[in-house]
Write a protein that holds these residues in place. Structure first.
Motif, PDB file in Angstrom:
ATOM      1  N   MET A   1       0.853  -1.178   0.000  1.00 33.20           N
ATOM      2  CA  MET A   1       0.000   0.000   0.000  1.00 33.20           C
ATOM      3  C   MET A   1       0.896   1.237   0.000  1.00 33.20           C
ATOM      4  O   MET A   1       1.869   1.314   0.734  1.00 33.20           O
ATOM      5  N   VAL A   3       0.587   5.369   0.426  1.00 37.77           N
ATOM      6  CA  VAL A   3      -0.252   6.498   0.828  1.00 37.77           C
ATOM      7  C   VAL A   3       0.490   7.779   0.489  1.00 37.77           C
ATOM      8  O   VAL A   3       1.654   7.944   0.848  1.00 37.77           O
ATOM      9  N   TYR A  19      -5.751  12.332   0.866  1.00 39.94           N
ATOM     10  CA  TYR A  19      -4.816  11.229   0.679  1.00 39.94           C
ATOM     11  C   TYR A  19      -5.228  10.431  -0.551  1.00 39.94           C
ATOM     12  O   TYR A  19      -6.417  10.208  -0.778  1.00 39.94           O
ATOM     13  N   VAL A  21      -4.529   6.581  -1.961  1.00 40.90           N
ATOM     14  CA  VAL A  21      -4.000   5.298  -1.513  1.00 40.90           C
ATOM     15  C   VAL A  21      -3.984   4.354  -2.710  1.00 40.90           C
ATOM     16  O   VAL A  21      -5.023   4.097  -3.322  1.00 40.90           O
ATOM     17  N   GLU A  76       1.717  10.480   6.218  1.00 35.91           N
ATOM     18  CA  GLU A  76       1.520   9.395   5.257  1.00 35.91           C
ATOM     19  C   GLU A  76       1.783   8.038   5.913  1.00 35.91           C
ATOM     20  O   GLU A  76       1.020   7.087   5.719  1.00 35.91           O
ATOM     21  N   ASN A  80      -0.927   5.049   6.628  1.00 39.51           N
ATOM     22  CA  ASN A  80      -0.634   3.693   6.164  1.00 39.51           C
ATOM     23  C   ASN A  80      -0.825   2.685   7.290  1.00 39.51           C
ATOM     24  O   ASN A  80      -1.463   1.646   7.109  1.00 39.51           O
TER      25      ASN A  80
END
Length: 90
Positions: A1, A3, A19, A21, A76, A80
């Motif tokens: 992932m 972010v 954000y 993602v 960030e 996450n």
């Protein structure tokens, strides 16, 4: 992932951070979109989240203004970790 903070504004009525993602499966994006309290949307393979701040905005301190890149990176990482924990309930 992955972010990434794409936008933020502390000079509006309700400050916010946006954000993006990436790196989620379609099922993970749908789960997050349906279960997060924050404003969310899906744009292709990107989950977009807008988080509003009514009390303390993370980038408002004088130190944050000097070291903004560090504060953005921390936000960030925190998002996450939060999303990873949230996905454990999936």
């Amino acid at each position: 992932m992955i972010v990434k903070i794409t936008d933020f504004d502390e000079n509006v009525e309700i400050p916010f951070i946006d954000y993006d993602v990436a790196g989620l499966t379609a099922m993970q994006m749908k789960f997050l979109e349906e279960n997060l309290d924050e404003e969310t949307s899906i744009d292709g393979d990107i989950l977009r989240i807008r988080l509003y701040f009514k009390d303390i905005f993370p980038f408002q301190s004088e130190v944050a203004k000097i070291r903004l890149d560090d504060f953005i990176a921390r936000e960030e990482i925190e998002m996450n970790v939060f999303l990873s924990g949230f996905l454990e309930d999936m």
